[in-house]
Design a protein around this motif. Structure first.
Motif, short mmCIF file in Angstrom:
data_model
loop_
_atom_site.label_atom_id
_atom_site.label_comp_id
_atom_site.label_asym_id
_atom_site.label_seq_id
_atom_site.Cartn_x
_atom_site.Cartn_y
_atom_site.Cartn_z
N GLU A 1 5.80 -2.79 8.29
CA GLU A 1 5.57 -4.74 7.57
C GLU A 1 5.31 -5.03 6.54
O GLU A 1 6.01 -5.88 5.88
CB GLU A 1 3.88 -4.95 7.91
CG GLU A 1 3.96 -6.53 8.40
CD GLU A 1 2.19 -7.03 9.11
OE1 GLU A 1 1.72 -6.06 9.85
OE2 GLU A 1 1.24 -7.06 7.93
N PRO A 2 4.57 -4.06 4.89
CA PRO A 2 4.33 -4.54 3.28
C PRO A 2 5.98 -4.31 3.39
O PRO A 2 5.90 -5.27 2.43
CB PRO A 2 3.86 -3.40 2.95
CG PRO A 2 2.62 -2.59 4.42
CD PRO A 2 3.80 -2.98 5.89
N ALA A 3 6.65 -3.28 3.99
CA ALA A 3 7.88 -3.29 2.65
C ALA A 3 8.58 -4.58 3.62
O ALA A 3 8.83 -5.16 2.96
CB ALA A 3 8.70 -2.17 3.85
N MET A 4 8.45 -4.51 4.63
CA MET A 4 9.23 -5.70 5.07
C MET A 4 8.72 -7.19 5.02
O MET A 4 9.58 -7.81 4.51
CB MET A 4 8.76 -6.28 7.15
CG MET A 4 9.51 -7.25 7.34
SD MET A 4 9.64 -6.80 9.54
CE MET A 4 8.08 -8.13 9.97
N ASP A 5 7.24 -7.37 4.47
CA ASP A 5 7.13 -8.32 3.54
C ASP A 5 7.75 -8.64 2.35
O ASP A 5 7.97 -9.86 2.18
CB ASP A 5 5.40 -8.23 2.86
CG ASP A 5 4.76 -8.76 3.78
OD1 ASP A 5 4.91 -9.40 4.62
OD2 ASP A 5 3.81 -8.56 3.40
N VAL A 6 8.57 -8.28 1.66
CA VAL A 6 8.70 -8.07 0.59
C VAL A 6 10.79 -7.52 -0.06
O VAL A 6 11.32 -7.21 -0.91
CB VAL A 6 8.22 -7.78 -0.71
CG1 VAL A 6 7.30 -8.67 -0.70
CG2 VAL A 6 7.85 -6.50 -0.57
#
Ligand code: ADP
Ligand code: ASP
Ligand code: MG
Length: 462
Positions: free
Chosen positions: A274-279
């Protein structure tokens, strides 16, 4: 660059880690797990010590801490030639061991292991390993500093055992703490898995959570890439421990990777995408023991390949809770209430299925069952349902692949394959995402179902 338990599991392996870090150009932030087996052993002693009679507690604690101290001191001794650095790291190891000794004695004599104390105890694995790995880098001439999760800016709520980062705080704290180090060309070695709440009390992100630490760092520090270094070549078509000829998946979309991780591919933690996908930061899974391999690259793009199904995963350590007779009272939106009650306690429902008006079944992690049963009994009240039944010897099987969207009759084929090996499907997920099909079978049938599905849909042998 995150290195998992096996990668930092011995002096010999840590040397490989140092080689990889040394050869990687550019600014790097290192995240490490505890040495393999250490978190498990901390968990075991914590659980055991509360049931022991007072007269044996001290002896048990002494034996344990001697062993854990020796493991880390020996590893440091093997790795670090520089006498001054070795002396420093040994002093830190001893200091940690004394702290661990105190807390284990306290928990043992008080017979009280709160989730808060458990997190504190579990944190020692990573606290030892950052000291050793930062020192190993230093003794190779790489400027380096060891940081706990909190010291790296990972601040969470107080949900011990499965704490959530407070993103507003993390975003600034991380930049403030890490950027100056990177600018002065110091390589931070950050403890995975552990963090702290706003008071500075230690929390943990959930088992296997070091991957999540790495992706949080990547996200808030604008990394070019998040690398997860582990003991396999990347994400494979299934767990190689079940199917030894499982194949490497060169690329996956974020969504496919989320499903894979969520439903059991232990190789990455379910929350890390999720955090990687966010940005939109690429995530690469690599093998510490085969660094030349390409690994698996996880990016935004959904590639439909010739195989409809890309991977088969299985997830044990779960249980089904059956709520029977819930329709007896006239409560609208029962599943909504259930989600609410469990959600408030941070208990994640992995699968849900309502077989009829009056029966509702859901799947959660085994260690959360007791708490869930308590929450539901309180929340719905004595008249809220007729009975609660728990089924434990089950696991989730999932097939994942973007190519499944719109492929007619695929579910039927999957279920027929399961029947062909004489396994029973106990439950099928309701409203599963478009890139997966999930269902439950008995744990006993796990291996044969995974093998059959892999053979039929991935190896292409019909
Ligand atoms: P680390 O300690 O590096 O975090 P883990 O033990 O958490 O490593 O994860 C790596 C392990 O995940 C592998 O050794 C493998 O047995 C298991 N695994 C399960 N499913 C898969 C999969 N689909 N692909 C690769 N590895 C998998
Ligand atoms: N050491 C922790 C665990 O064993 C975290 C991790 O390895 O990712 O769960
Ligand atoms: Mg892991």
């Amino acid at each position: 660059m995150k290195f998992g338990g096996t990668s930092v599991g011995s002096a010999q392996n840590i040397k490989k880690v140092v080689d990889i870090v040394e050869k990687t150009n550019g600014h790097k932030i290192i995240v490490v797990s505890a040495m393999s087996g250490v978190t498990d052993s901390l968990h075991q002693i914590a659980k055991r010590i509360i049931d022991l009679p007072n007269r044996v507690i001290e002896g048990e604690v002494e034996t344990f801490i001697k062993q854990i101290n020796k493991k880390h001191a020996n590893t440091a001794g093997e790795l670090i030639a520089d006498k001054k650095i070795l002396k420093e790291v040994n002093a830190k190891i001893d200091e940690l061991t004394q702290k661990l000794r105190s807390v284990l004695l306290g928990v043992g004599y008080l017979e009280d292991l709160s989730p808060k104390s458990l997190d504190y105890i579990l944190s020692f694995g990573e606290r030892y390993s950052i000291m050793i790995i930062a020192s190993a880098l230093k003794s190779r001439g790489i400027k380096s500093v060891a940081l706990t999760g909190y010291e790296a800016g990972i601040v969470t709520d107080s949900n011990y055992g499965r704490a959530h980062p407070i993103h507003k705080i993390v975003s600034d704290a991380m930049k403030e703490k890490i950027n100056p180090l990177v600018e002065e060309k110091t390589t931070p070695v950050v403890a995975g898995f552990i963090a702290a709440n706003t008071d500075g009390t230690i929390t943990t992100l959930g088992r296997g959570g070091s991957d999540y630490t790495a992706s949080l760092l990547g996200r808030y520090l604008n990394a070019r890439e998040v690398q997860i270094w582990t003991d396999v070549d990347g994400i494979l078509t299934t767990d190689p421990k079940i199917v030894p000829n499982a194949r490497l998946i060169p690329t996956l979309s974020y969504l496919e990777a989320v499903d894979l991780a969520y439903f059991g591919a232990k190789v990455i933690h379910s929350k890390m995408i999720e955090p990687a996908m966010d940005v939109n930061i690429p995530v690469r899974i690599k093998n510490t023991f085969n660094p030349k391999g390409e690994g698996t690259l996880i990016v935004n793009k959904q590639e439909k390949i010739d195989h409809v199904i890309k991977a088969v995963t299985s997830h044990d350590g779960v249980g089904i809770v059956n709520m029977k007779g819930v329709g007896m009272i006239e409560t609208p939106n029962i599943s909504g209430r259930l989600f609410g009650l469990l959600g408030d306690r941070n208990i994640n429902i992995l699968m849900i299925s309502g077989s009829s008006d009056s029966n509702l079944s859901f799947v959660i992690k085994k260690e959360l069952i007791e708490e869930a049963v308590e929450v539901i009994s309180e929340g719905f009240g004595v008249n809220g349902f007729r009975s609660l039944e728990v089924v434990e010897d089950v696991c989730i099987i999932t097939v994942v692949g973007a190519g499944m969207q719109g492929t007619k009759g695929l579910a039927a084929k999957v279920f027929k394959a399961v029947a062909d090996v004489d396994a029973n499907i106990i439950m099928i997920a309701q409203g599963s995402s478009e890139v997966n099909i999930s269902f439950m079978v008995k744990t006993l049938d796990r291996k044969k179902v995974v093998k059959k599905l892999h053979k039929q849909f991935i190896e292409g042998i019909y």
